[in-house]
Design a protein around this motif. Structure first.
Motif, PDB file in Angstrom:
ATOM      1  N   ALA A   1       0.798  -1.241  -0.175  1.00  0.00           N
ATOM      2  CA  ALA A   1       0.174  -0.030   0.048  1.00  0.00           C
ATOM      3  C   ALA A   1       0.799   1.316   0.155  1.00  0.00           C
ATOM      4  O   ALA A   1       1.793   1.209   0.716  1.00  0.00           O
ATOM      5  N   SER A   2       0.820   2.184  -0.945  1.00  0.00           N
ATOM      6  CA  SER A   2       1.445   3.571  -0.955  1.00  0.00           C
ATOM      7  C   SER A   2       0.791   4.784  -1.272  1.00  0.00           C
ATOM      8  O   SER A   2      -0.486   4.447  -2.054  1.00  0.00           O
ATOM      9  N   ALA A   3       0.946   5.906  -0.818  1.00  0.00           N
ATOM     10  CA  ALA A   3       0.137   6.984  -1.319  1.00  0.00           C
ATOM     11  C   ALA A   3       1.249   8.249  -0.933  1.00  0.00           C
ATOM     12  O   ALA A   3       2.208   8.020  -0.317  1.00  0.00           O
ATOM     13  N   LEU A   4       1.015   9.235  -1.768  1.00  0.00           N
ATOM     14  CA  LEU A   4       1.684  10.592  -1.562  1.00  0.00           C
ATOM     15  C   LEU A   4       0.906  11.196  -0.629  1.00  0.00           C
ATOM     16  O   LEU A   4      -0.386  11.364  -0.664  1.00  0.00           O
ATOM     17  N   VAL A   5       1.504  11.550   0.445  1.00  0.00           N
ATOM     18  CA  VAL A   5       0.936  12.254   1.798  1.00  0.00           C
ATOM     19  C   VAL A   5       1.462  13.696   1.762  1.00  0.00           C
ATOM     20  O   VAL A   5       2.796  13.922   2.007  1.00  0.00           O
ATOM     21  N   ARG A   6       0.592  14.650   1.698  1.00  0.00           N
ATOM     22  CA  ARG A   6       1.200  16.091   1.997  1.00  0.00           C
ATOM     23  C   ARG A   6       0.848  16.931   3.259  1.00  0.00           C
ATOM     24  O   ARG A   6      -0.570  16.925   3.562  1.00  0.00           O
ATOM     25  N   PHE A   7       1.576  17.361   3.913  1.00  0.00           N
ATOM     26  CA  PHE A   7       1.279  17.993   5.460  1.00  0.00           C
ATOM     27  C   PHE A   7       1.631  19.516   5.060  1.00  0.00           C
ATOM     28  O   PHE A   7       2.554  19.708   4.641  1.00  0.00           O
ATOM     29  N   THR A   8       0.718  20.153   5.796  1.00  0.00           N
ATOM     30  CA  THR A   8       0.759  21.721   5.715  1.00  0.00           C
ATOM     31  C   THR A   8       1.480  21.959   6.982  1.00  0.00           C
ATOM     32  O   THR A   8       1.761  20.842   7.896  1.00  0.00           O
ATOM     33  N   PRO A   9       2.244  23.077   7.253  1.00  0.00           N
ATOM     34  CA  PRO A   9       3.032  23.495   8.374  1.00  0.00           C
ATOM     35  C   PRO A   9       2.159  23.000   9.578  1.00  0.00           C
ATOM     36  O   PRO A   9       1.012  23.529   9.849  1.00  0.00           O
ATOM     37  N   GLY A  10       2.631  22.498  10.407  1.00  0.00           N
ATOM     38  CA  GLY A  10       2.170  21.979  11.707  1.00  0.00           C
ATOM     39  C   GLY A  10       1.347  20.452  11.814  1.00  0.00           C
ATOM     40  O   GLY A  10       0.944  20.197  12.700  1.00  0.00           O
ATOM     41  N   ALA A  11       0.973  20.375  10.666  1.00  0.00           N
ATOM     42  CA  ALA A  11       0.189  19.078  10.438  1.00  0.00           C
ATOM     43  C   ALA A  11       0.970  17.645  10.694  1.00  0.00           C
ATOM     44  O   ALA A  11       2.209  17.581  10.486  1.00  0.00           O
TER      45      ALA A  11
ATOM     46  N   THR B   1       7.208  24.789   7.758  1.00  0.00           N
ATOM     47  CA  THR B   1       7.262  24.237   6.224  1.00  0.00           C
ATOM     48  C   THR B   1       6.510  23.058   5.922  1.00  0.00           C
ATOM     49  O   THR B   1       6.246  22.025   6.640  1.00  0.00           O
ATOM     50  N   LEU B   2       5.910  23.195   4.808  1.00  0.00           N
ATOM     51  CA  LEU B   2       5.297  21.867   4.481  1.00  0.00           C
ATOM     52  C   LEU B   2       6.158  20.578   4.064  1.00  0.00           C
ATOM     53  O   LEU B   2       7.295  20.902   3.913  1.00  0.00           O
ATOM     54  N   MET B   3       5.504  19.419   4.114  1.00  0.00           N
ATOM     55  CA  MET B   3       6.483  18.431   3.833  1.00  0.00           C
ATOM     56  C   MET B   3       5.457  17.235   3.211  1.00  0.00           C
ATOM     57  O   MET B   3       4.174  17.242   3.605  1.00  0.00           O
ATOM     58  N   ALA B   4       6.334  16.575   2.184  1.00  0.00           N
ATOM     59  CA  ALA B   4       5.491  15.389   1.235  1.00  0.00           C
ATOM     60  C   ALA B   4       6.167  14.209   1.373  1.00  0.00           C
ATOM     61  O   ALA B   4       7.549  14.331   1.284  1.00  0.00           O
ATOM     62  N   HIS B   5       5.669  13.154   1.347  1.00  0.00           N
ATOM     63  CA  HIS B   5       6.409  12.018   1.551  1.00  0.00           C
ATOM     64  C   HIS B   5       5.563  10.890   0.701  1.00  0.00           C
ATOM     65  O   HIS B   5       4.114  11.024   0.873  1.00  0.00           O
ATOM     66  N   ILE B   6       6.198   9.735   0.248  1.00  0.00           N
ATOM     67  CA  ILE B   6       5.594   8.590  -0.274  1.00  0.00           C
ATOM     68  C   ILE B   6       5.453   7.650   1.001  1.00  0.00           C
ATOM     69  O   ILE B   6       6.554   7.199   1.469  1.00  0.00           O
ATOM     70  N   ALA B   7       4.405   7.304   1.522  1.00  0.00           N
ATOM     71  CA  ALA B   7       4.365   6.310   2.547  1.00  0.00           C
ATOM     72  C   ALA B   7       4.085   4.920   1.900  1.00  0.00           C
ATOM     73  O   ALA B   7       3.004   4.673   1.269  1.00  0.00           O
ATOM     74  N   MET B   8       4.898   3.984   2.400  1.00  0.00           N
ATOM     75  CA  MET B   8       4.697   2.491   1.836  1.00  0.00           C
ATOM     76  C   MET B   8       4.667   1.498   3.050  1.00  0.00           C
ATOM     77  O   MET B   8       5.442   1.705   3.975  1.00  0.00           O
ATOM     78  N   VAL B   9       3.747   0.750   2.964  1.00  0.00           N
ATOM     79  CA  VAL B   9       3.568  -0.469   3.926  1.00  0.00           C
ATOM     80  C   VAL B   9       3.155  -1.609   3.226  1.00  0.00           C
ATOM     81  O   VAL B   9       2.484  -1.513   2.306  1.00  0.00           O
ATOM     82  N   VAL B  10       3.723  -2.810   3.815  1.00  0.00           N
ATOM     83  CA  VAL B  10       3.136  -4.089   3.264  1.00  0.00           C
ATOM     84  C   VAL B  10       2.337  -4.535   4.326  1.00  0.00           C
ATOM     85  O   VAL B  10       2.376  -4.678   5.524  1.00  0.00           O
ATOM     86  N   GLY B  11       1.118  -4.669   3.796  1.00  0.00           N
ATOM     87  CA  GLY B  11      -0.133  -4.979   4.616  1.00  0.00           C
ATOM     88  C   GLY B  11       0.095  -6.640   4.969  1.00  0.00           C
ATOM     89  O   GLY B  11       1.006  -7.326   4.811  1.00  0.00           O
ATOM     90  N   ASN B  12      -1.332  -7.105   5.549  1.00  0.00           N
ATOM     91  CA  ASN B  12      -1.341  -8.270   6.024  1.00  0.00           C
ATOM     92  C   ASN B  12      -2.736  -9.000   5.447  1.00  0.00           C
ATOM     93  O   ASN B  12      -3.387  -8.030   4.736  1.00  0.00           O
ATOM     94  N   SER B  13      -3.306  -9.872   5.805  1.00  0.00           N
ATOM     95  CA  SER B  13      -4.364 -10.540   5.326  1.00  0.00           C
ATOM     96  C   SER B  13      -5.620  -9.682   5.778  1.00  0.00           C
ATOM     97  O   SER B  13      -6.615  -9.571   5.391  1.00  0.00           O
TER      98      SER B  13
END
Length: 136
Positions: free
Chosen positions: A36-46, A100-112
């Motif tokens: 599972a992966s997503a681009l996640v964007r955080f505004t300052p303080g988020a 400052t804004l920050m954006a990352h791609i979050a990646m996790v390997v799920g389970n059943s």
């Protein structure tokens, strides 16, 4: 081959995040794959709530400056091009700095049972302020 030109941006659920956070899904876990992966964007303080992942999590920072904190008080300042790996079961949070804004791609390997994320309580303003002011 499947060419996906864009995914809709959605606001992150207030039950799991503090501040304005926006998500663009990249990949949802479908058998037999479990990424599972997503681009996640955080505004300052988020930031996220405290949480953990059954199989760990990898964050790849694409833009800005952010923070990742763990229950034992460790804080990492992260910026574009850097990677953070959170081990399985480690309670942590991540988000933007207060300026400052920050954006990352979050990646996790799920389970059943899904993506394997256990969501916990919000990071308090005091915990966040300590992270912002800590020496990284």
């Amino acid at each position: 081959m499947e060419h996906i030109t864009s995914t809709p941006t959605v606001k992150a659920p207030v039950e799991r995040f503090t501040g304005d956070v926006y998500l663009n899904p990249i990949e949802a876990p479908t058998e037999p794959a479990r990424l599972a992966s997503a681009l996640v964007r955080f505004t300052p303080g988020a930031r996220t709530n405290w949480h953990s992942h059954a199989n760990g999590q990898t964050l790849y920072v694409t833009d800005g400056v952010g923070l990742v904190g763990t229950r034992d008080g460790n804080v990492a300042r992260i910026s574009a091009g850097q990677i953070i790996k959170c081990p399985a079961g480690e309670e942590h949070w991540h988000g933007a700095t207060d300026t400052t804004l920050m954006a990352h791609i979050a990646m996790v390997v799920g389970n059943s049972d899904g993506d394997g994320t256990t969501w916990l309580e919000p990071v308090t303003d005091d915990q966040y302020a300590q992270a912002v002011n800590s020496k990284h």
